[in-house]
Design an enzyme around this catalytic site. Structure first.
Site, PDB file in Angstrom:
ATOM      1  N   SER A  60       0.792  -1.199   0.038  1.00  9.44           N
ATOM      2  CA  SER A  60      -0.034  -0.054  -0.093  1.00  9.44           C
ATOM      3  C   SER A  60       0.642   1.294  -0.131  1.00  9.44           C
ATOM      4  CB  SER A  60      -0.904   0.169   1.220  1.00  9.44           C
ATOM      5  OG  SER A  60      -2.091  -0.942   0.914  1.00  9.44           O
ATOM      6  N   LYS A  63      -0.152   3.850  -2.798  1.00 11.86           N
ATOM      7  CA  LYS A  63      -1.232   4.726  -2.744  1.00 11.86           C
ATOM      8  C   LYS A  63      -0.417   6.217  -2.332  1.00 11.86           C
ATOM      9  CE  LYS A  63      -4.750   1.695  -1.216  1.00 11.86           C
ATOM     10  NZ  LYS A  63      -3.982   0.283  -0.706  1.00 11.86           N
ATOM     11  N   SER A 122      -6.276   3.148   4.098  1.00 12.94           N
ATOM     12  CA  SER A 122      -5.423   2.430   3.139  1.00 12.94           C
ATOM     13  C   SER A 122      -6.575   1.544   2.295  1.00 12.94           C
ATOM     14  CB  SER A 122      -4.619   1.464   3.647  1.00 12.94           C
ATOM     15  OG  SER A 122      -3.585   1.126   2.577  1.00 12.94           O
ATOM     16  N   LYS A 224       3.086   6.389   5.272  1.00 15.41           N
ATOM     17  CA  LYS A 224       2.137   5.357   4.784  1.00 15.41           C
ATOM     18  C   LYS A 224       2.709   3.860   5.441  1.00 15.41           C
ATOM     19  CE  LYS A 224      -1.757   3.970   2.605  1.00 15.41           C
ATOM     20  NZ  LYS A 224      -1.721   2.927   3.449  1.00 15.41           N
TER      21      LYS A 224
END
Length: 436
Positions: A60, A63, A122, A224
């Site tokens: 993720s 992202k 997420s 993140k």
């Protein structure tokens, strides 16, 4: 050509930092992760790294690129945070076991809520919904992701989807993800307004941020987390801390850890690397604002000498680690932010950071003169910065110049002036000014 038409127009001025080897080495066996890097986004220098150019599944952390593109388009006025869009059947591609906001087709949601869901939750359905809204389709958006990656210099990255799903052609590296994080913090700092939030609720679905360091360290404000079986536990972390320097009173660092064994371990490793880097490095203004670097003679123009002068300061990151051996993180005290050393008699003490650094700079001119007319980007000089005789950064200085050619009358006038000049011939030679 008009009389006295020799004009110098400076459209822009570039200082490009070219980074070299990391400032110090951390023993790989002392940290339980497959790859990591620590980047100073102010100088662009790598502080320490391991396997940072090895391609791995980013999970993720992908992202971050989705958010970067969305926030850039918001800045450009192409979309608005307050815009309400209607979810389409694209959300149905998200499987039940994936992170999501549980969006349904025809459901209305703002781009601001989608960004929060993307970064904090997420949410994969937020990723594909933003992708479709921005580029018209998910494949078109993936193409945009790879275009942006190329512009940023992410040479070992290829995106195949916006959510971070494991695929053969979906990969990145610790270094490339740190470069992306640098772009986020420098170019689209609104990202941090989302990534520092510790929880988010949408449509009665509550999610607590998985970056556990948000609670443990008040200076941490992103970036993140990511996890898949193929990737392991990943974390892109950033913090902004005050310094003791009056000229640089705040300092941000970025850490990327890939392939840790647990969510706790990725946070522990990233925090150790963060604290180590803050303790044993610092930023210095190597080149001041509007600092004169050199003068170059100009041929065939009424402008005699062109001043190579900076338009902004250039920052260098220097090491405060006073040892030559590799750092063993098992000897790092994360409470005091000090490495613990043991002498020959078994006594332990904290290794204090250096108070002074030894740096010097050499200027390398890339041209000895300029000949009119010029209307192009011109590379003018490289400034090599050394610490303890070790090259740590090279600053490339280039300019977009337009220098008009002198008229025939001006040329004759200049010829007469030179003919009857009794000055030193060195007046028309390139001159370098000391920087240290």
């Amino acid at each position: 050509m008009k009389l006295y038409s020799a004009l110098l127009i400076i459209f822009s001025f570039f200082i490009v930092n070219i980074t070299h080897a990391s400032l110090f080495e951390v023993a790989p066996e002392s940290l339980e992760a497959e790859a990591w890097t620590v980047l100073d986004p102010q100088s662009g220098q790598v502080i320490t790294e391991h396997n940072s150019h090895v391609q791995r599944a980013p999970a993720s952390l992908t992202k971050m690129m989705v958010a970067y593109i969305a926030l850039k388009d918001i800045q450009a006025g192409k979309i608005s945070k307050n815009e309400v869009i209607t979810a389409t059947p694209v959300v149905n591609v998200v499987q039940w076991d994936e992170s999501q906001m549980y969006l349904k087709p025809t459901q209305q949601i703002t781009i601001d809520q989608l960004l929060a869901g993307l970064i904090i939750m997420s949410a994969n359905d937020a990723a594909v919904t933003l992708a479709e809204r921005i580029s018209g389709s998910v494949p078109a958006f993936v193409q945009r992701m790879n275009q942006e990656a190329k512009v940023l210099g992410m040479k070992d990255t290829n995106f195949a989807n916006p959510a971070g799903i494991t695929m053969d052609m979906h990969y990145s590296t610790a270094h490339d993800l740190a470069v992306l994080a640098q772009a986020l913090t420098n170019e689209t700092p609104d990202y941090l307004d989302y990534s520092k939030q510790q929880s988010f609720t949408y449509n009665q679905h509550f999610h607590r941020a998985t970056n556990i360091l948000l609670k443990q360290d008040a200076t941490v404000d992103g970036l993140k987390t990511g996890f898949t079986r193929a990737a392991g536990y990943n974390l892109a972390l950033t913090a902004n801390r005050p310094t003791q320097q009056f000229d640089l009173n705040q300092r941000r660092l970025i850490v990327v850890v890939l392939g840790a064994q647990s969510g706790f371990k990725r946070a522990e490793i990233a925090h150790q690397l963060l604290n180590l880097s803050y303790a044993y490095t610092r930023n210095e203004i190597a080149i001041k604002n509007k600092q004169l670097i050199a003068e170059l003679p100009v041929v065939a123009s009424t402008l005699k000498m062109f001043r190579v002068e900076t338009k902004k300061p250039s920052i260098v990151t220097t090491s405060l680690y006073n040892a030559n051996q590799m750092i063993d993180m098992r000897n790092f005290d994360n409470q005091t932010h000090r490495l613990i050393q043991t002498d020959a008699f078994g006594f332990t003490s904290a290794l204090e950071p250096l108070q002074q650094t030894q740096t010097h700079m050499n200027v390398e001119l890339l041209t000895q003169s300029l000949t009119a007319p010029i209307a192009q980007i011109q590379q003018l000089a490289r400034i090599h910065i050394y610490q303890n005789n070790r090259l740590i950064q090279t600053v490339l200085i280039e300019d977009v110049l337009q220098i008009d050619e002198a008229s025939w009358f001006e040329s004759i006038l200049n010829w007469f002036k030179q003919l009857f000049s009794f000055g030193s011939s060195s007046a028309n030679q390139a001159k370098i000014y000391p920087l240290n």
